[in-house]
Design a protein around this motif. Structure first.
Motif, PDB file in Angstrom:
ATOM      1  N   TRP A 138      29.914  56.526  45.390  1.00 11.47           N
ATOM      2  CA  TRP A 138      30.199  56.246  46.800  1.00 11.47           C
ATOM      3  C   TRP A 138      31.603  55.728  47.028  1.00 11.47           C
ATOM      4  O   TRP A 138      32.142  55.839  48.113  1.00 11.47           O
ATOM      5  N   LEU A 139      32.187  55.098  46.030  1.00  7.74           N
ATOM      6  CA  LEU A 139      33.543  54.588  46.146  1.00  7.74           C
ATOM      7  C   LEU A 139      34.465  55.455  45.307  1.00  7.74           C
ATOM      8  O   LEU A 139      34.035  56.235  44.473  1.00  7.74           O
ATOM      9  N   SER A 140      35.772  55.294  45.519  1.00  7.85           N
ATOM     10  CA  SER A 140      36.747  56.019  44.724  1.00  7.85           C
ATOM     11  C   SER A 140      37.941  55.121  44.437  1.00  7.85           C
ATOM     12  O   SER A 140      38.452  54.460  45.330  1.00  7.85           O
ATOM     13  N   ASP A 141      38.405  55.125  43.185  1.00  8.05           N
ATOM     14  CA  ASP A 141      39.581  54.336  42.817  1.00  8.05           C
ATOM     15  C   ASP A 141      40.863  54.929  43.380  1.00  8.05           C
ATOM     16  O   ASP A 141      41.926  54.345  43.263  1.00  8.05           O
ATOM     17  N   GLN A 142      40.779  56.115  43.991  1.00  3.56           N
ATOM     18  CA  GLN A 142      41.976  56.751  44.515  1.00  3.56           C
ATOM     19  C   GLN A 142      42.051  56.661  46.040  1.00  3.56           C
ATOM     20  O   GLN A 142      42.725  57.437  46.684  1.00  3.56           O
ATOM     21  N   SER A 143      41.341  55.749  46.630  1.00  4.46           N
ATOM     22  CA  SER A 143      41.373  55.629  48.088  1.00  4.46           C
ATOM     23  C   SER A 143      41.368  54.163  48.476  1.00  4.46           C
ATOM     24  O   SER A 143      41.321  53.286  47.633  1.00  4.46           O
ATOM     25  N   THR A 144      41.442  53.901  49.776  1.00  8.21           N
ATOM     26  CA  THR A 144      41.337  52.540  50.256  1.00  8.21           C
ATOM     27  C   THR A 144      39.930  52.039  49.975  1.00  8.21           C
ATOM     28  O   THR A 144      39.014  52.832  49.790  1.00  8.21           O
ATOM     29  N   PRO A 145      39.701  50.717  49.973  1.00 11.63           N
ATOM     30  CA  PRO A 145      40.621  49.651  50.344  1.00 11.63           C
ATOM     31  C   PRO A 145      41.624  49.319  49.242  1.00 11.63           C
ATOM     32  O   PRO A 145      41.428  49.673  48.086  1.00 11.63           O
ATOM     33  N   VAL A 146      42.678  48.622  49.674  1.00 12.90           N
ATOM     34  CA  VAL A 146      43.729  48.207  48.748  1.00 12.90           C
ATOM     35  C   VAL A 146      43.380  46.845  48.176  1.00 12.90           C
ATOM     36  O   VAL A 146      43.069  45.906  48.916  1.00 12.90           O
ATOM     37  N   LEU A 147      43.419  46.739  46.853  1.00 12.35           N
ATOM     38  CA  LEU A 147      43.169  45.456  46.203  1.00 12.35           C
ATOM     39  C   LEU A 147      44.405  44.581  46.330  1.00 12.35           C
ATOM     40  O   LEU A 147      45.513  45.014  46.012  1.00 12.35           O
TER      41      LEU A 147
END
Length: 349
Positions: free
Chosen positions: A224-233
């Motif tokens: 469901w999440l992606s390390d290549q998209s927002t949110p910004v850490l």
């Protein structure tokens, strides 16, 4: 003589797959297009820092050295991958770009730019999610082709020094865009242009890194999440820079002129350089015979197993199995998953 598996790509995914094959006693060859193991890592910009701590950034069998709660730099990752290959005696054949893979009966035949041909009973595409930069086309961004300033993708960005005194717009809204734009503020006048407002998530929550919480919550094991998209850490520096006006963010400009951009409010501004941090697309042209991509440009795979071609697998591409599939911490578990299917295939093929 055919090997059990040909691995295309000697970066983090290829090394993780080689480790799993070696542990299983299967023969393999691993071909890397560049001059050294490590895939895309040696070519990333100088100041790149991982968004995950060292404790969550290791390949199978070898912990990342140093402070487990520290955030490794690009050079530390390059050194780690080189050490990993040496530690487990993984022979990466460099300067071996695979140009075409075909099938002849039960065997795959891979051709290289150097003119050699390798036979294999199975193939793992581990050429990475970061080899083909995505740039907007003319329909998305009118006028880009006539811009007289410098245009580059984040893949080709190295350091802020080369933009000293310049007026720069960084395009994108994810981690790399924000990190690059923030770095450029020390040497240039910078605006961050994005279609949506930047969404931030604290790097640390209640003393724990963000990655601890997504693992504890189970989100780390979903797509469901992606390390290549927002949110910004963010540890606070990026939001503070935006709030204080050190870094400016504006809605995406509507067109490009010969010497600048036209913003959404109709105003024109002279610009020296455009840096596109607009992501990447899967790059597997050597697999063209097997129609690896859908009409939407997505890999035809399920959890790393090709859906149209038996004996073909993928490791290291986004969302193969979960949030971490394209990351250092994700390629090991994904390679282990692929290995189980690959072993069954070899037993029955």
């Amino acid at each position: 003589m055919a090997v059990d598996c040909l691995i295309v790509g000697g970066g983090q995914a290829g090394l993780a797959m080689a480790y799993q094959l070696k542990q299983a006693g299967l023969s393999y060859r691993i071909l890397e297009a560049s001059a050294q193991p490590g895939g895309s890592w040696p070519a990333y910009y100088d100041s790149l820092t991982l968004f995950s701590p060292a404790r969550y950034s290791a390949l199978p069998g070898l912990a990342f050295p140093g402070d487990p709660d520290g955030y490794p730099t690009r050079d530390a990752v390059v050194a780690y991958l080189r050490d990993y290959a040496q530690r487990f005696d993984i022979a990466v054949e460099t300067n071996q770009r695979v140009t075409r893979v075909t099938r002849h009966g039960a065997l795959f035949m891979a051709e290289t730019a150097a003119g050699s041909t390798i036979a294999a009973r199975s193939v793992v595409a581990a050429s990475g999610a970061f080899s083909q930069p995505h740039m907007p086309g003319p329909a998305e961004l009118p006028g880009l082709s006539r811009f007289g300033g410098r245009v580059l993708h984040s893949k080709d960005y190295r350091s802020a020094a080369e933009f000293a005194g310049r007026r720069v717009v960084v395009i994108g809204g994810a981690n790399s865009a924000v990190q690059i734009a923030h770095e450029l503020t020390g040497a240039s006048r910078v605006t961050l242009a994005s279609r949506r407002r930047i969404r931030f998530v604290p790097q640390r929550i209640l003393g724990r890194d963000f990655h601890f919480w997504i693992r504890a919550s189970g989100l780390d094991f979903t797509p469901w999440l992606s390390d290549q998209s927002t949110p910004v850490l963010d540890d606070g520096r990026y939001r503070r820079a935006l709030k204080d006006g050190v870094l400016q963010r504006r809605p995406m400009f509507e067109q490009v002129t010969e010497d600048g951009v036209v913003w959404a409010d109709g105003s024109h501004e002279r610009i020296d350089a455009l840096v596109f941090a607009t992501g990447f697309r899967p790059a597997v042209p050597y697999l063209a015979e097997f129609q690896p991509l859908s009409a939407q440009g997505q890999l035809r795979q399920r959890k790393g197993i090709a859906t149209l071609t038996q004996g073909l697998y993928f490791v290291g591409f986004p969302r193969q199995r979960n949030f971490a599939s394209a990351t250092l911490r994700g390629v090991g578990p994904d390679a282990a998953h692929v290995l189980r299917h690959l072993q069954r295939y070899l037993q029955t093929a």
